[in-house]
Design an enzyme around this catalytic site. Structure first.
Site, mmCIF file in Angstrom:
data_model
loop_
_atom_site.group_PDB
_atom_site.id
_atom_site.type_symbol
_atom_site.label_atom_id
_atom_site.label_comp_id
_atom_site.label_asym_id
_atom_site.label_seq_id
_atom_site.Cartn_x
_atom_site.Cartn_y
_atom_site.Cartn_z
ATOM 1 N N GLU A 12 -31.539 -9.215 -27.914
ATOM 2 C CA GLU A 12 -30.764 -8.184 -28.601
ATOM 3 C C GLU A 12 -29.388 -7.956 -27.980
ATOM 4 O O GLU A 12 -29.177 -8.118 -26.779
ATOM 5 C CB GLU A 12 -31.535 -6.877 -28.665
ATOM 6 N N SER B 233 -33.404 3.140 -29.362
ATOM 7 C CA SER B 233 -32.031 2.942 -29.815
ATOM 8 C C SER B 233 -31.226 4.227 -29.589
ATOM 9 O O SER B 233 -31.156 4.708 -28.459
ATOM 10 C CB SER B 233 -32.023 2.479 -31.269
ATOM 11 N N HIS C 4 -34.320 -5.980 -31.192
ATOM 12 C CA HIS C 4 -34.063 -4.566 -30.923
ATOM 13 C C HIS C 4 -35.298 -3.726 -31.276
ATOM 14 O O HIS C 4 -35.866 -3.848 -32.359
ATOM 15 C CB HIS C 4 -32.863 -4.141 -31.770
#
Length: 306
Positions: free
Chosen positions: A251, A156, A281
């Site tokens: 995602e 991320s 995710h």
């Protein structure tokens, strides 16, 4: 240059991560006046879907002035280091929330991993996080680790940092890591991605509103959202290390990964992109629990050793 794209179908064994994200989304939506401390406490639950890896021990240390946690698999090659940058929008997440995931990856790759507790936003806006990564990389070299034996890796926002750190090192004229791994990287500080809309119904956590708040926290008014070290989708990838990128097909940040792969390939980088259909995710958080995560981490191990 070589490149490959792998598309795999999911099983039905991956609800633990979706359920965690759905619970977080509900807490964020129903908790008025959410403090930064509580926000961070919620995201420190990120480790819960991850099984504890076997034969991995941990040690806290400060490296290059940055605290963190070493994940030390039994029999790992001490000369190989994964510089792991945790996710969490640059504001939440920690070495503690990510140590188990880093342990699984380190074990599969036969390396040690150092998970940074880098300075977080909003107290420390960009580029503090990049600077901390550069400081740890430099300290590892001072300890005798070869640059080519370091891999920057993250998920991320940490995937953003895993990409940005080599870009920052190149700007300084220094050596680069040997490889880069990015799990579900969040790169687009302008929220222009198409999958923010097309995957909105299938992503259990990410929303435009959540991203907007995190962008404001890390960039503020001082940093333009197209700055390459903040938004690597604007970077020049000439001479960049070989790159492994993955994402879940469900995602909202999917096209951050695909656009990164396209841009890097266009610059001649050796890129592997892995998209696993239906996954959320940072689905490798399901390591030890779901075969999709275990197969993905095993594939990264094969890529790393190739």
């Amino acid at each position: 240059m070589t490149s490959s794209t792998e598309i795999r179908r999911p099983s039905t064994e991956c609800e633990a991560l979706r359920d965690l994200y759905a619970d977080w989304a509900n807490l964020l939506a129903t908790t008025p006046g959410l403090t930064t401390r509580l926000f961070r406490a919620i995201f420190d639950e990120w480790h819960q879907p991850t099984r504890e890896p076997e034969d991995v021990t941990y040690r806290e240390e400060t490296v290059g002035g940055v605290p963190g946690i070493w994940a030390l698999p039994a029999g790992a090659d001490a000369s190989k280091v994964l510089l792991y940058m945790h996710g969490g929008g640059f504001a939440v997440g920690s070495a503690a929330s990510h140590r188990k995931l880093a342990g699984h990856v380190a074990k599969a790759l036969g390396a040690r991993a150092f998970v940074l507790d880098y300075r977080r936003a909003p107290e420390h806006p960009h580029p503090a996080q990049v600077e901390d990564g550069v400081a740890v990389f430099t300290a590892l070299l001072d300890r005798g680790i070869r640059a080519e034996d370091v891999t920057t890796i993250g998920d991320s926002a940490g995937g953003n940092l895993a990409v940005a750190i080599p870009l920052a090192l190149r700007e300084r004229g220094g050596p680069l890591p040997g490889s880069v791994i990015a799990f579900s990287p969040w790169l687009d500080m302008e929220n222009k991605g198409e999958t923010l809309r097309t995957n909105d119904a299938t992503d259990a956590l990410i929303t435009v509103e959540l991203l907007e708040g995190m962008i404001a926290g890390v960039l503020g008014d001082a940093v333009h959202p197209a700055t390459p070290l903040a938004n690597p989708l604007y970077a020049d990838f000439t001479g960049f290390p070989r790159l492994y990128v993955n994402a879940g097909g469900a995602e909202s940040l999917l096209d951050n990964a695909t656009r990164l792969a396209e841009r890097a390939r266009a610059a001649g980088v050796d890129v592997t992109l892995s998209v696993v259909d239906g996954m959320q995710h940072v689905f490798p958080f399901l390591a030890g629990r779901a075969r999709e995560a275990d197969e993905e981490i095993a594939a990264i191990g094969r890529w790393y050793r190739s």
